[in-house]
Write a protein that holds these residues in place. Structure first.
Motif, PDB file in Angstrom:
ATOM      1  N   ILE A 298      -4.811  15.239 -11.249  1.00  0.00           N
ATOM      2  CA  ILE A 298      -5.983  15.972 -10.790  1.00  0.00           C
ATOM      3  C   ILE A 298      -6.244  15.624  -9.333  1.00  0.00           C
ATOM      4  O   ILE A 298      -6.196  14.455  -8.955  1.00  0.00           O
ATOM      5  CB  ILE A 298      -7.202  15.627 -11.663  1.00  0.00           C
ATOM      6  CG1 ILE A 298      -6.935  16.087 -13.090  1.00  0.00           C
ATOM      7  CG2 ILE A 298      -8.469  16.263 -11.119  1.00  0.00           C
ATOM      8  CD1 ILE A 298      -7.987  15.712 -14.065  1.00  0.00           C
TER       9      ILE A 298
ATOM     10  N   LYS B  18       0.841  -1.204   0.000  1.00  0.00           N
ATOM     11  CA  LYS B  18       0.000   0.000   0.000  1.00  0.00           C
ATOM     12  C   LYS B  18       0.877   1.255   0.000  1.00  0.00           C
ATOM     13  O   LYS B  18       2.002   1.246   0.482  1.00  0.00           O
ATOM     14  CB  LYS B  18      -0.871   0.031   1.258  1.00  0.00           C
ATOM     15  CG  LYS B  18      -1.863  -1.094   1.329  1.00  0.00           C
ATOM     16  CD  LYS B  18      -3.159  -0.708   0.650  1.00  0.00           C
ATOM     17  CE  LYS B  18      -4.175  -1.821   0.792  1.00  0.00           C
ATOM     18  NZ  LYS B  18      -5.250  -1.727  -0.149  1.00  0.00           N
TER      19      LYS B  18
ATOM     20  N   ARG C 246       4.146   2.942  -9.455  1.00  0.00           N
ATOM     21  CA  ARG C 246       2.959   2.103  -9.291  1.00  0.00           C
ATOM     22  C   ARG C 246       3.225   0.687  -9.777  1.00  0.00           C
ATOM     23  O   ARG C 246       2.881  -0.287  -9.132  1.00  0.00           O
ATOM     24  CB  ARG C 246       1.814   2.697 -10.109  1.00  0.00           C
ATOM     25  CG  ARG C 246       0.823   3.455  -9.269  1.00  0.00           C
ATOM     26  CD  ARG C 246      -0.365   3.789 -10.115  1.00  0.00           C
ATOM     27  NE  ARG C 246       0.032   4.650 -11.215  1.00  0.00           N
ATOM     28  CZ  ARG C 246      -0.571   5.786 -11.523  1.00  0.00           C
ATOM     29  NH1 ARG C 246      -1.599   6.187 -10.838  1.00  0.00           N
ATOM     30  NH2 ARG C 246      -0.173   6.526 -12.513  1.00  0.00           N
TER      31      ARG C 246
ATOM     32  N   ASP D 295      -8.354   6.650   4.351  1.00  0.00           N
ATOM     33  CA  ASP D 295      -8.408   6.195   2.973  1.00  0.00           C
ATOM     34  C   ASP D 295      -8.499   7.394   2.037  1.00  0.00           C
ATOM     35  O   ASP D 295      -9.241   8.343   2.293  1.00  0.00           O
ATOM     36  CB  ASP D 295      -9.637   5.304   2.808  1.00  0.00           C
ATOM     37  CG  ASP D 295      -9.839   4.887   1.374  1.00  0.00           C
ATOM     38  OD1 ASP D 295      -9.149   3.955   0.964  1.00  0.00           O
ATOM     39  OD2 ASP D 295     -10.649   5.515   0.672  1.00  0.00           O
ATOM     40  N   VAL D 296      -7.748   7.360   0.956  1.00  0.00           N
ATOM     41  CA  VAL D 296      -7.639   8.540   0.102  1.00  0.00           C
ATOM     42  C   VAL D 296      -8.982   8.951  -0.502  1.00  0.00           C
ATOM     43  O   VAL D 296      -9.315  10.132  -0.572  1.00  0.00           O
ATOM     44  CB  VAL D 296      -6.545   8.343  -0.971  1.00  0.00           C
ATOM     45  CG1 VAL D 296      -6.954   7.320  -2.007  1.00  0.00           C
ATOM     46  CG2 VAL D 296      -6.188   9.643  -1.635  1.00  0.00           C
ATOM     47  N   PHE D 297      -9.804   7.974  -0.879  1.00  0.00           N
ATOM     48  CA  PHE D 297     -11.098   8.313  -1.460  1.00  0.00           C
ATOM     49  C   PHE D 297     -11.976   9.004  -0.422  1.00  0.00           C
ATOM     50  O   PHE D 297     -12.658   9.981  -0.712  1.00  0.00           O
ATOM     51  CB  PHE D 297     -11.799   7.048  -1.984  1.00  0.00           C
ATOM     52  CG  PHE D 297     -11.248   6.573  -3.285  1.00  0.00           C
ATOM     53  CD1 PHE D 297     -11.899   6.864  -4.470  1.00  0.00           C
ATOM     54  CD2 PHE D 297     -10.071   5.851  -3.333  1.00  0.00           C
ATOM     55  CE1 PHE D 297     -11.389   6.437  -5.677  1.00  0.00           C
ATOM     56  CE2 PHE D 297      -9.550   5.424  -4.535  1.00  0.00           C
ATOM     57  CZ  PHE D 297     -10.206   5.714  -5.714  1.00  0.00           C
TER      58      PHE D 297
ATOM     59  N   ARG E 228      -8.720   9.376 -11.112  1.00  0.00           N
ATOM     60  CA  ARG E 228      -7.380   8.825 -11.264  1.00  0.00           C
ATOM     61  C   ARG E 228      -7.191   8.281 -12.671  1.00  0.00           C
ATOM     62  O   ARG E 228      -8.093   7.652 -13.218  1.00  0.00           O
ATOM     63  CB  ARG E 228      -7.227   7.718 -10.236  1.00  0.00           C
ATOM     64  CG  ARG E 228      -5.854   7.196 -10.081  1.00  0.00           C
ATOM     65  CD  ARG E 228      -5.799   6.212  -8.946  1.00  0.00           C
ATOM     66  NE  ARG E 228      -5.851   6.880  -7.639  1.00  0.00           N
ATOM     67  CZ  ARG E 228      -5.586   6.267  -6.505  1.00  0.00           C
ATOM     68  NH1 ARG E 228      -5.280   5.001  -6.498  1.00  0.00           N
ATOM     69  NH2 ARG E 228      -5.647   6.920  -5.362  1.00  0.00           N
TER      70      ARG E 228
ATOM     71  N   PRO F   2      -9.247  11.652  -6.391  1.00  0.00           N
ATOM     72  CA  PRO F   2      -8.913  10.243  -6.656  1.00  0.00           C
ATOM     73  C   PRO F   2      -9.932   9.524  -7.534  1.00  0.00           C
ATOM     74  O   PRO F   2      -9.607   8.521  -8.160  1.00  0.00           O
ATOM     75  CB  PRO F   2      -8.842   9.611  -5.269  1.00  0.00           C
ATOM     76  CG  PRO F   2      -9.417  10.588  -4.327  1.00  0.00           C
ATOM     77  CD  PRO F   2      -9.415  11.932  -4.969  1.00  0.00           C
TER      78      PRO F   2
ATOM     79  N   VAL G  51      -1.091  13.045  -4.942  1.00  0.00           N
ATOM     80  CA  VAL G  51      -1.678  12.186  -3.915  1.00  0.00           C
ATOM     81  C   VAL G  51      -2.862  11.428  -4.497  1.00  0.00           C
ATOM     82  O   VAL G  51      -2.969  10.211  -4.376  1.00  0.00           O
ATOM     83  CB  VAL G  51      -2.166  13.017  -2.707  1.00  0.00           C
ATOM     84  CG1 VAL G  51      -2.886  12.130  -1.709  1.00  0.00           C
ATOM     85  CG2 VAL G  51      -1.009  13.723  -2.052  1.00  0.00           C
ATOM     86  N   ALA G  52      -3.758  12.163  -5.147  1.00  0.00           N
ATOM     87  CA  ALA G  52      -4.963  11.549  -5.698  1.00  0.00           C
ATOM     88  C   ALA G  52      -4.594  10.488  -6.719  1.00  0.00           C
ATOM     89  O   ALA G  52      -5.304   9.517  -6.910  1.00  0.00           O
ATOM     90  CB  ALA G  52      -5.845  12.615  -6.338  1.00  0.00           C
ATOM     91  N   GLU G  53      -3.455  10.660  -7.348  1.00  0.00           N
ATOM     92  CA  GLU G  53      -3.031   9.745  -8.400  1.00  0.00           C
ATOM     93  C   GLU G  53      -2.414   8.457  -7.842  1.00  0.00           C
ATOM     94  O   GLU G  53      -2.640   7.395  -8.394  1.00  0.00           O
ATOM     95  CB  GLU G  53      -2.021  10.485  -9.285  1.00  0.00           C
ATOM     96  CG  GLU G  53      -1.793   9.931 -10.655  1.00  0.00           C
ATOM     97  CD  GLU G  53      -3.001   9.996 -11.569  1.00  0.00           C
ATOM     98  OE1 GLU G  53      -3.086   9.122 -12.421  1.00  0.00           O
ATOM     99  OE2 GLU G  53      -3.871  10.889 -11.429  1.00  0.00           O
ATOM    100  N   VAL G  54      -1.638   8.533  -6.773  1.00  0.00           N
ATOM    101  CA  VAL G  54      -0.873   7.347  -6.353  1.00  0.00           C
ATOM    102  C   VAL G  54      -1.305   6.708  -5.037  1.00  0.00           C
ATOM    103  O   VAL G  54      -1.004   5.548  -4.802  1.00  0.00           O
ATOM    104  CB  VAL G  54       0.643   7.642  -6.236  1.00  0.00           C
ATOM    105  CG1 VAL G  54       1.208   8.067  -7.557  1.00  0.00           C
ATOM    106  CG2 VAL G  54       0.943   8.662  -5.157  1.00  0.00           C
ATOM    107  N   ALA G  55      -1.963   7.444  -4.159  1.00  0.00           N
ATOM    108  CA  ALA G  55      -2.064   6.969  -2.781  1.00  0.00           C
ATOM    109  C   ALA G  55      -3.221   6.010  -2.556  1.00  0.00           C
ATOM    110  O   ALA G  55      -4.241   6.054  -3.241  1.00  0.00           O
ATOM    111  CB  ALA G  55      -2.207   8.158  -1.850  1.00  0.00           C
ATOM    112  N   ASP G  56      -3.027   5.111  -1.573  1.00  0.00           N
ATOM    113  CA  ASP G  56      -4.148   4.334  -1.043  1.00  0.00           C
ATOM    114  C   ASP G  56      -4.677   5.034   0.198  1.00  0.00           C
ATOM    115  O   ASP G  56      -5.863   5.125   0.420  1.00  0.00           O
ATOM    116  CB  ASP G  56      -3.687   2.927  -0.671  1.00  0.00           C
ATOM    117  CG  ASP G  56      -3.227   2.154  -1.893  1.00  0.00           C
ATOM    118  OD1 ASP G  56      -4.032   2.003  -2.807  1.00  0.00           O
ATOM    119  OD2 ASP G  56      -2.059   1.741  -1.929  1.00  0.00           O
TER     120      ASP G  56
END
Lengths: 345, 364
Positions: free
Chosen positions: B264, A44, A213, A253-255, B270, B267, A233-238
């Protein structure tokens, strides 16, 4: 390729209640990191976000015990689940054999500026060979074979020839790839990436994020990704952890955190990033008022008090507790534990 | 709208190395740039490092001499002045009208000067006012950018990055300019401070009726602030379009690539892995033949390798692009489609929890 480490919910590294103080002979101590709790799990990515000076790099360096001599980890523990059992990294001496066995082999790091963190007088091949020979019983020749396959894996064209190149002969993107190959040389279980794409152009940044990734899928390592860019962050993180002036104010949790940030600082941070919207939907940015105070002016209570639009009675004096918001999502804010009436009073 | 500034066939060539007997190598930093700036608009110049966007900004105010071409400034009465042909003395009055804000607020302020003197210097140089009047003007300009009057005696080091950038803005505005060239004015700032400065630039534009040339590499910021965008690649303008059109449907593959690479802050949008982003900007001295972008372009055909496309208007739109296939290609923009729903595969692949009923409202 199957993951080398089975994906499990068991934490690989947990930082509990850590504080780091910088001492100076003629100035009062500065507590750069006041309270950090983080948990990293295999496979993760945890993104540690914050503005400059909030202590995110210091936290990362503390895990590898790479802090300067005048830095002191006052409280807390960093528990690393090594193969032989749990180790508290804080109790190890920075230059002890045990620490050196972990650093670079089991936990490794990618630094921000590849030009200043690679040796300019050694070829990248030699620099990577060195790590392999140091940590594993391999001959120089075997090490070079591994180096070449690593460079190939991180997408450096003509890896065998490029291994003989000096850092200045490579472009920024290739340098960062070499840096990543070096960090992966001994298949670490935890990779710390300190702003790995900040110095790069956007198209190169997208390539490096893709690479990280993909490598995570291949190797199954845990990743601590430090950045100030919420887009990255939005692109890679869990998971995401938000730091402000030495405190982790929110983690989850990122979402979920992006959808419903609970701490006023996280909310403010998200509304100060321009959204990619059409003109008709565009709203004026709502910046956070004021500037980050220096750590010596930090209130005893919540660090964000001076800039928080919702601050009320207990904020400057009582430190908010870690309050669970939902599963795995915690925030430190009095608004979560007090009723609306109290906050408005 | 009236045109405020026009750039015609501008080129800038740097000569590298060379010596008494040896010819130096030529590096074409800007290649036949044409653009106009309308009064009251914010024109963004975007591109990756080394594409010539800063050089273009500097050439406009003749901070650097140009190699070829013309820059015209249109005065209030409609009179057209060719800035490129003026000598140092003759250009001085126009430097009152065209001002610059620099990228790094630490290195663009003289550390040995007090803030008051930094902001007063342009007034003194241009002999506009002195004494009490000068004092009033400096202090009121600083107040407009949010620097309190009791701080004017301090040196730059006593201010934070955001405040220093505000001082740089005050120095540009104290002469009541018409056109401000902001070269990466918010790139060095933290997001919360960046938002403050962006809002400030917006307010000042309204108050003083300014026109901005906003040089930036951050497309998110550009989408927020700009009315029109010029995309540069290897010293060429490859696309020139109103912001919304450019982000809705770019007409040059390089613009598409930039938008594709842009992370962006949401998430649910993505992008995942993208094999199509490839290559790096070639070295400027080693510019490919034909279309400068063909080495990285996934749509490139034989024609692109031999014939260099020129910047031309695309019929039916207000866009201009330098691509042979600008009309035919269906390039992807950056805005989400109305009623956008994230692909379920993405949620499954990451092992992430299913999203709630309104996946679009992340972080609002």
């Amino acid at each position: 390729m199957t993951p080398l480490i089975p994906m499990a919910g068991k934490p690989l590294l947990s930082i509990n209640d850590m504080s780091i103080v910088f001492t100076s002979p003629d100035e009062p101590d500065i507590e750069a990191v006041r309270q950090v709790d983080l948990t990293l799990t295999p496979g993760k990515t945890l993104a540690l976000v914050g503005e400059s000076g909030c202590g995110k790099s210091v936290t990362a360096r503390a895990v590898l015990r790479l802090l300067d001599k005048n830095a002191d980890i006052r409280t807390g523990e960093i528990v690393y689940e090594a193969e032989g059992g749990a180790v508290d990294v804080v109790r190890l001496k920075p230059d002890s054999l045990a620490m050196r066995a972990i650093r670079g082999a089991q936990i490794s790091m990618i630094f921000q500026e590849p030009m200043s963190s690679l040796s300019p007088v050694h070829t990248i091949g030699n620099q990577i060979d060195e790590i392999i020979v140091l940590h594993e019983r391999l001959t120089q020749k075997q090490a070079r074979e591994r180096t070449v396959s690593l460079l190939d894996q991180v997408g450096i064209p003509g890896a065998r020839e490029r291994a003989n190149a000096y850092p200045f002969e490579l472009s920024g993107g290739l340098r960062q790839r070499a840096m990543i190959a070096m960090a992966l040389a001994c298949t670490p279980k935890l990779l710390i990436a300190d702003e790995p794409t900040t110095a790069l152009d956007v198209t190169t940044q997208a390539q490096i994020l893709d690479l990280l990734r993909q490598l995570q899928d291949d190797f199954g390592m845990a990743m601590l990704f430090i950045t100030h860019d919420l887009g990255v962050v939005a692109e890679v993180a869990d998971d995401i952890a938000v730091m402000y002036l030495g405190d982790v104010v929110e983690q989850g949790d990122v979402f979920e955190v992006f959808k419903a940030p609970k701490h006023p600082y996280t909310q403010a941070l998200m509304s100060s990033v321009p959204r990619l919207q059409r003109k008709s939907e565009r709203t004026r940015l709502t910046p956070i008022k004021g500037t980050v105070p220096s750590p010596k002016d930090r209130p005893v209570g919540c660090a964000f008090t001076s800039r928080c639009p919702h601050a009320f009675a207990p904020c400057p004096t009582i430190r908010p507790e870690r309050t669970p918001v939902s599963e795995g999502h915690v925030a430190r804010c009095h608004l979560l534990t007090h009723t609306k009436e109290e906050a408005l009073a | 709208m009236t045109t405020l500034l026009s750039v015609e066939h501008l080129s800038k060539v740097f000569t590298l190395g060379g010596g008494l007997f040896k010819e130096g190598r030529e590096l074409v930093a800007l290649n036949d740039i044409n653009l106009t700036v309308e009064a009251g608009e914010t024109l963004a110049i975007v591109g990756e490092s080394g594409c010539g966007k800063t050089t273009l900004g500097r050439c406009i105010i003749k901070a650097q001499p140009v190699s070829d071409g013309h820059v015209y400034y249109h005065k209030a009465g409609g009179e057209k002045v060719e800035l490129t042909s003026l000598d140092k003395k003759a250009i001085k009055p126009y430097r009152r009208d065209i001002r610059m804000i620099f990228q790094d607020p630490m290195s663009s302020l003289n550390p040995n000067m007090r803030v008051f003197d930094i902001v007063a210097e342009p007034l003194r140089v241009h002999k506009i006012c002195k004494g009490r009047e000068l004092e009033d003007r400096v202090i009121s300009t600083l107040a407009k950018v949010g620097i309190p009057a009791d701080a004017v005696g301090r040196y730059p080091h006593a201010f934070s990055g955001g405040q220093r950038q505000r001082i740089g803005i005050a120095r540009a505005l104290v002469l009541d300019p018409k056109l401000v060239i902001a070269d990466e004015a918010v790139s060095a700032l933290d997001v919360s401070i960046q938002a403050q400065v962006l809002n400030l630039l917006d307010d000042l534009k309204e108050e003083f009726g300014l026109t901005y040339i906003f040089i930036s590499h951050d497309l998110g910021v550009v989408n927020y602030i700009a009315d029109r965008v010029v995309v540069m690649y290897l010293g060429h303008v490859v696309e020139n379009a109103p912001t919304e059109m450019l982000f809705e449907r770019p007409r040059h593959p390089y613009t598409e690539m930039l938008l594709e690479a842009l992370p962006i802050a949401d998430p649910t949008r993505r992008k995942g892995r993208n094999k199509e982003l490839k290559g790096e900007i070639p070295y400027l001295g080693n510019r490919p033949k034909g279309c400068p972008f063909h080495t990285r372009c996934k749509y490139a055909e034989d024609r692109c390798r031999t014939e260099k496309p020129v910047l031309r208007p695309i019929r039916g739109t207000a866009q201009e692009a330098a691509c042979h296939f600008a009309e035919i290609l269906e390039l992807k923009g950056a805005y989400d489609a109305p009623g956008f729903v994230p692909a379920p595969t993405l949620v499954d692949a990451g092992g992430l929890p299913a999203l709630g009923s309104s996946p679009r409202v992340a972080g609002q």
